[in-house]
Write a protein that holds these residues in place. Structure first.
Motif, PDB file in Angstrom:
ATOM      1  N   VAL A 144     -15.019  -5.300   1.152  1.00  0.00           N
ATOM      2  CA  VAL A 144     -15.566  -4.507   2.013  1.00  0.00           C
ATOM      3  C   VAL A 144     -14.737  -4.449   3.550  1.00  0.00           C
ATOM      4  O   VAL A 144     -15.023  -3.502   4.384  1.00  0.00           O
ATOM      5  N   ALA A 145     -14.555  -5.799   3.740  1.00  0.00           N
ATOM      6  CA  ALA A 145     -13.825  -6.005   5.059  1.00  0.00           C
ATOM      7  C   ALA A 145     -12.517  -5.062   5.086  1.00  0.00           C
ATOM      8  O   ALA A 145     -12.050  -4.403   6.382  1.00  0.00           O
ATOM      9  N   GLY A 146     -11.970  -5.089   4.040  1.00  0.00           N
ATOM     10  CA  GLY A 146     -10.496  -4.311   4.079  1.00  0.00           C
ATOM     11  C   GLY A 146     -10.949  -2.799   4.211  1.00  0.00           C
ATOM     12  O   GLY A 146     -10.177  -1.997   4.825  1.00  0.00           O
ATOM     13  N   ALA A 147     -11.969  -2.308   3.500  1.00  0.00           N
ATOM     14  CA  ALA A 147     -12.311  -0.979   3.344  1.00  0.00           C
ATOM     15  C   ALA A 147     -12.784  -0.583   4.938  1.00  0.00           C
ATOM     16  O   ALA A 147     -12.393   0.738   5.260  1.00  0.00           O
TER      17      ALA A 147
ATOM     18  N   LEU B  74     -11.144 -12.368   5.816  1.00  0.00           N
ATOM     19  CA  LEU B  74      -9.857 -12.138   6.840  1.00  0.00           C
ATOM     20  C   LEU B  74      -8.808 -11.679   6.205  1.00  0.00           C
ATOM     21  O   LEU B  74      -7.899 -10.662   6.653  1.00  0.00           O
ATOM     22  N   PHE B  75      -8.229 -11.937   4.915  1.00  0.00           N
ATOM     23  CA  PHE B  75      -6.997 -11.318   4.437  1.00  0.00           C
ATOM     24  C   PHE B  75      -7.241 -10.108   3.767  1.00  0.00           C
ATOM     25  O   PHE B  75      -6.476  -9.093   3.823  1.00  0.00           O
ATOM     26  N   SER B  76      -8.555  -9.474   3.697  1.00  0.00           N
ATOM     27  CA  SER B  76      -8.996  -8.117   3.161  1.00  0.00           C
ATOM     28  C   SER B  76      -8.603  -7.276   4.639  1.00  0.00           C
ATOM     29  O   SER B  76      -8.039  -6.316   4.431  1.00  0.00           O
ATOM     30  N   HIS B  77      -9.038  -7.806   5.667  1.00  0.00           N
ATOM     31  CA  HIS B  77      -8.927  -7.172   7.032  1.00  0.00           C
ATOM     32  C   HIS B  77      -7.352  -7.195   7.369  1.00  0.00           C
ATOM     33  O   HIS B  77      -6.932  -6.281   7.761  1.00  0.00           O
ATOM     34  N   LEU B  78      -6.434  -8.156   7.119  1.00  0.00           N
ATOM     35  CA  LEU B  78      -5.098  -8.255   7.503  1.00  0.00           C
ATOM     36  C   LEU B  78      -4.393  -7.348   6.617  1.00  0.00           C
ATOM     37  O   LEU B  78      -3.403  -6.596   7.043  1.00  0.00           O
ATOM     38  N   ALA B  79      -4.765  -7.255   5.325  1.00  0.00           N
ATOM     39  CA  ALA B  79      -4.299  -6.126   4.435  1.00  0.00           C
ATOM     40  C   ALA B  79      -4.476  -5.038   5.059  1.00  0.00           C
ATOM     41  O   ALA B  79      -3.410  -3.926   4.881  1.00  0.00           O
ATOM     42  N   ALA B  80      -5.489  -4.494   5.356  1.00  0.00           N
ATOM     43  CA  ALA B  80      -5.975  -3.214   5.897  1.00  0.00           C
ATOM     44  C   ALA B  80      -5.004  -2.879   7.169  1.00  0.00           C
ATOM     45  O   ALA B  80      -4.466  -1.798   7.307  1.00  0.00           O
ATOM     46  N   LEU B  81      -4.960  -3.829   8.173  1.00  0.00           N
ATOM     47  CA  LEU B  81      -4.273  -3.600   9.102  1.00  0.00           C
ATOM     48  C   LEU B  81      -2.898  -3.487   8.970  1.00  0.00           C
ATOM     49  O   LEU B  81      -1.953  -2.815   9.691  1.00  0.00           O
ATOM     50  N   HIS B  82      -2.292  -4.112   7.946  1.00  0.00           N
ATOM     51  CA  HIS B  82      -0.786  -4.050   7.524  1.00  0.00           C
ATOM     52  C   HIS B  82      -0.772  -2.624   7.061  1.00  0.00           C
ATOM     53  O   HIS B  82       0.365  -1.873   7.292  1.00  0.00           O
ATOM     54  N   MET B  83      -1.465  -2.159   6.076  1.00  0.00           N
ATOM     55  CA  MET B  83      -1.501  -0.817   5.667  1.00  0.00           C
ATOM     56  C   MET B  83      -1.400   0.368   6.741  1.00  0.00           C
ATOM     57  O   MET B  83      -0.789   1.133   6.831  1.00  0.00           O
ATOM     58  N   ALA B  84      -2.572  -0.008   7.677  1.00  0.00           N
ATOM     59  CA  ALA B  84      -2.586   1.132   8.915  1.00  0.00           C
ATOM     60  C   ALA B  84      -1.422   1.054   9.836  1.00  0.00           C
ATOM     61  O   ALA B  84      -1.016   2.149  10.324  1.00  0.00           O
TER      62      ALA B  84
END
Length: 511
Positions: A19-22, A499-509
């Motif tokens: 949910v952090a990545g979403a 954290l790594f869900s969040h970082l994945a999303a930032l990288h995609m963004a």
């Protein structure tokens, strides 16, 4: 909720730490599809009583006056984990938590508080005895979740014992709930329950989406920026446990029921590399009348005994550490299933275990199942738990002598801050001298497997050559744990997952 067969920027598989990545992807302006294999959101994260995050030097701690430093926390983490995982990955985790909390606190829908929880290797340089690296989400009423109201998994007492579902979300349920509440009004977030991953779609070496199954029909979700796999471990898959040599049974795991390794299998099929596949987050498990061993901590008295009636472990140690010692003794044939916690009647019939994760059933049910046994003498107790009489009597005499001295010279019980976390600083050992004498059956439980896909510091999944697979990311127990074969502190699994869900999303963004 939106129909499937759609095209989005980001597909997130799994709704625990995922949910952090979403949320991050949506906040950064990307369209998101979040899929969850079960009929409720939250995964194993929602089962956590605390929902803690091990994030040194985060803003919540700084405001409280913590004197911790990232350098001390990093030195501690590296000393505990060693070189079992890449140093860059370890540093990303230890340094990244504070920035994530700052990011979330910029949104008024998130709120956190300190829950002091001592580090699990208390004698290692840099460990915090005061627990000031651990925070949790503040509770949130279920009616603030908008379209997600009533859709958070758990708690365990509801699912296993039929207890009513509380209207106030706490612990891991609150953490998941706050992310869902923050996304409830966002039109760029589609969420699909009862939707499982079937396979990843690849075009010219890049992951471009996935085939999913919903209500018996296979459909496609295309993802322009990438796919984040955060679908938990494979602890509920007996065949995979056997394949990779993970001890224990599916009946004794605390993992979400859909954690059967679908994301692992899908990623391996497109060339992903894996690591730590024989590992899990371990703990002693009190066996309940349904026959399942459930995560138990807060052992404030009594002693575990092996087949010979001898102690073999620090019973009050951090649960993953004691769980690993129990597994080692089992592998050597010294400990069977079940093994026994021997105690006396000074506090009644219930064993001296304060946190059982699943609440105690009525005492008669343990008795009827043969899980709690008693006898007037130690000789008789030895007979009913099938250990040598002289072995048990000798062990109890030695144990009582150590209690009188105030120092556990054999296993160091009470020698680290975590050992004392449930006793207000008092020694977690009391003499076994008040008949009738008692024994409670234990096994080994786990909080999920921790082996998974190898990633870099952006959470990009790596192939067997060590190169990132374009468009594919992983976090949580689908990712090979940054902590390797260790468990440095409470909140490490959930913290790393977020954290790594969040970082994945930032990288995609950013892509």
């Amino acid at each position: 909720m939106k129909a499937l067969d759609e095209s989005v920027d980001v597909l997130v598989v799994g709704s625990g730490g995922g949910v952090a990545g979403a949320y991050t992807a949506a906040r950064e302006g990307l369209s998101v599809a979040l899929i969850e294999a079960t009929d409720r959101f939250g995964g194993t994260t929602a089962y956590s009583g605390g929902g803690g995050m091990w994030f040194p030097c985060n803003p919540v701690l700084v405001r409280a006056g913590s004197d911790d430093t990232i350098e001390a926390a990093l030195a501690y983490f590296r000393a505990v984990v060693g070189d079992r995982t890449p140093a860059a990955l370890q540093e990303t985790y230890v340094r990244g938590g504070a920035a994530l909390i700052e990011y979330l606190e910029a949104d008024e829908r998130f709120a956190f508080k300190i829950l002091p929880w001592p580090d699990y290797y208390g004698t290692v340089d840099g460990a915090r005895a005061d627990g000031m690296r651990h925070i949790v989400s503040r509770a949130i009423p279920d009616d603030r979740l908008g379209r997600f109201q009533g859709l958070v998994r758990g708690p365990l007492d509801h699912e296993r014992l039929g207890a009513p579902t509380p209207d106030l979300l706490t612990g891991g349920r609150a953490l998941v709930g706050r992310f869902l509440a923050a996304m409830a009004g966002e039109s760029n977030v589609a969420a699909h329950l009862s939707t499982r991953l079937v396979e990843l779609l690849v075009d010219d070496g890049r992951v471009i989406g996935a085939v999913v199954e919903h209500q018996g029909e296979r459909q496609v979700i295309r993802a322009r920026r990438g796919v984040l796999l955060a679908a938990g471990g494979f602890e509920q898959n007996a065949a995979m446990r056997a394949e990779y040599g993970v001890p224990g049974a599916t009946s004794d795991t605390m993992g979400s029921p859909a954690n059967v390794g679908l994301a692992h299998r899908a990623a391996i099929a497109v060339g992903a590399a894996t690591d730590l596949m024989d590992q899990a987050w371990w703990s002693p498990g009190l066996i309940h009348p349904d026959g399942r061993a459930a995560f138990a901590l807060g052992i404030t008295g009594g002693m575990f005994v092996d087949r010979a009636g001898r102690r073999f472990v620090n019973e009050s140690a951090a649960y993953d550490r004691s769980g690993r010692e129990i597994l080692r003794a089992m592998a050597e044939g010294r400990v069977g299933t079940p093994f026994w916690l021997v105690y006396d009647s000074r506090a009644g019939e219930q064993p001296p275990v304060l946190a059982t994760n699943v609440s105690y059933a009525p005492t008669d049910e343990y008795r009827s199942a043969g899980l709690w046994r008693e006898a007037a003498t130690l000789v008789e107790l030895a007979e009913v738990i099938e250990v040598p009489e002289d072995g048990l009597a000798k062990t109890v005499r030695r144990f009582n002598d150590l209690v009188a001295r105030g120092v556990d010279e054999d296993f160091g019980r009470g020698g680290e801050p975590f050992d004392l976390a449930f006793t207000g600083g008092a020694a977690p050992m009391t003499a076994i001298d008040t008949p009738p004498y008692r024994a409670a059956a234990f096994g080994v439980s786990d909080l999920g497997t921790k082996g998974g896909l190898r990633t870099d510091a952006h959470a990009r999944v790596l192939d067997v050559s060590g190169d990132p697979i374009p468009g594919l990311y992983a976090a949580g127990n689908t990712m090979a744990a940054v902590s390797g074969e260790a468990y440095p502190g409470g909140g490490n699994p959930i913290g790393a997952s977020l954290l790594f869900s969040h970082l994945a999303a930032l990288h995609m963004a950013g892509g």
